[in-house]
Design an enzyme around this catalytic site. Structure first.
Site, PDB file in Angstrom:
ATOM      1  N   CYS A   1       0.797  -1.238   0.000  1.00 35.55           N
ATOM      2  CA  CYS A   1       0.000   0.000   0.000  1.00 35.55           C
ATOM      3  C   CYS A   1       0.825   1.282   0.000  1.00 35.55           C
ATOM      4  O   CYS A   1       0.262   2.364  -0.125  1.00 35.55           O
ATOM      5  CB  CYS A   1      -0.965   0.011   1.180  1.00 35.55           C
TER       6      CYS A   1
ATOM      7  N   CYS B   1      12.659  -7.286  12.372  1.00 36.82           N
ATOM      8  CA  CYS B   1      13.249  -8.185  11.381  1.00 36.82           C
ATOM      9  C   CYS B   1      12.225  -8.318  10.252  1.00 36.82           C
ATOM     10  O   CYS B   1      11.191  -8.968  10.408  1.00 36.82           O
ATOM     11  CB  CYS B   1      13.533  -9.528  12.045  1.00 36.82           C
TER      12      CYS B   1
END
Length: 190
Positions: A87, A156
């Site tokens: 997005c 991460c």
């Protein structure tokens, strides 16, 4: 000795099957917006399959993980903004990226605390905290408490979940993030 109480075998099997079915249905849903009403931006699976690479789709919509040390942004050091590949929501500034040695891009902070949603993840027999884009629900990766100062956090993140907008001499990438630099703030006050 007291008698041992156990469930009748057919009931045990039925209970086991129900739990397995519930787990399978829960993991089959796309992205991390379990209820699409919670997502601010919603895309159809058909549109995403056209727009994303197979790896990007697998990571962001099926909670996949790319191979360690093979992602496009693992060793990337250019200044700019890392965004959600689905997005375009700004997620991380390059200044917060560090080499964790894990094989995936790691960041110690987000651009905005509202940019990412956290969900408990009990997959693979362990507890982790999943990170997802709060706008579209795309799976990004996980967060751990072994990062550097000042936050102590390690986001991460899969490279396949990110796009990158380089900073240019006019600071356009900073402006896109909605976060003005101190220099830009000073100019606005003049």
């Amino acid at each position: 000795m007291s008698p041992q109480r156990t469930l009748p075998r057919p009931l045990s099997l039925c209970l086991c099957l129900c739990l397995c079915l519930a787990a399978a249905l829960g993991s089959a849903q796309s992205g991390s917006c379990r209820d699409k009403k919670n997502c601010k931006v919603v895309f159809s699976q058909q549109e995403l399959r056209k727009r994303l690479t197979p790896l990007q789709y697998h990571v962001t919509q099926e909670k996949g993980t790319e191979s360690a040390f093979e992602g496009e942004y693992t060793h990337h050091k250019d200044p700019g903004i890392y965004k959600c590949v689905v997005c375009g929501t700004p997620l991380f500034k390059s200044e917060t990226k560090f080499d964790s040695g894990s094989g995936w891009p790691s960041f110690h902070d987000v651009i905005s605390s509202e940019a990412i949603t956290f969900t408990d993840d009990f997959s693979y027999g362990m507890h982790r905290v999943e990170t997802s884009c709060s706008q579209c629900g795309a799976h990004l990766g996980h967060i751990f408490d072994d990062g550097p100062r000042p936050t102590g956090k390690r986001y991460c993140i899969n490279s396949a979940a990110l796009s990158f907008t380089p900073a240019d001499s006019s600071g356009a990438a900073e402006g896109e993030s909605g976060v003005a630099s101190p220099a830009q703030a000073d100019k606005a006050e003049l």
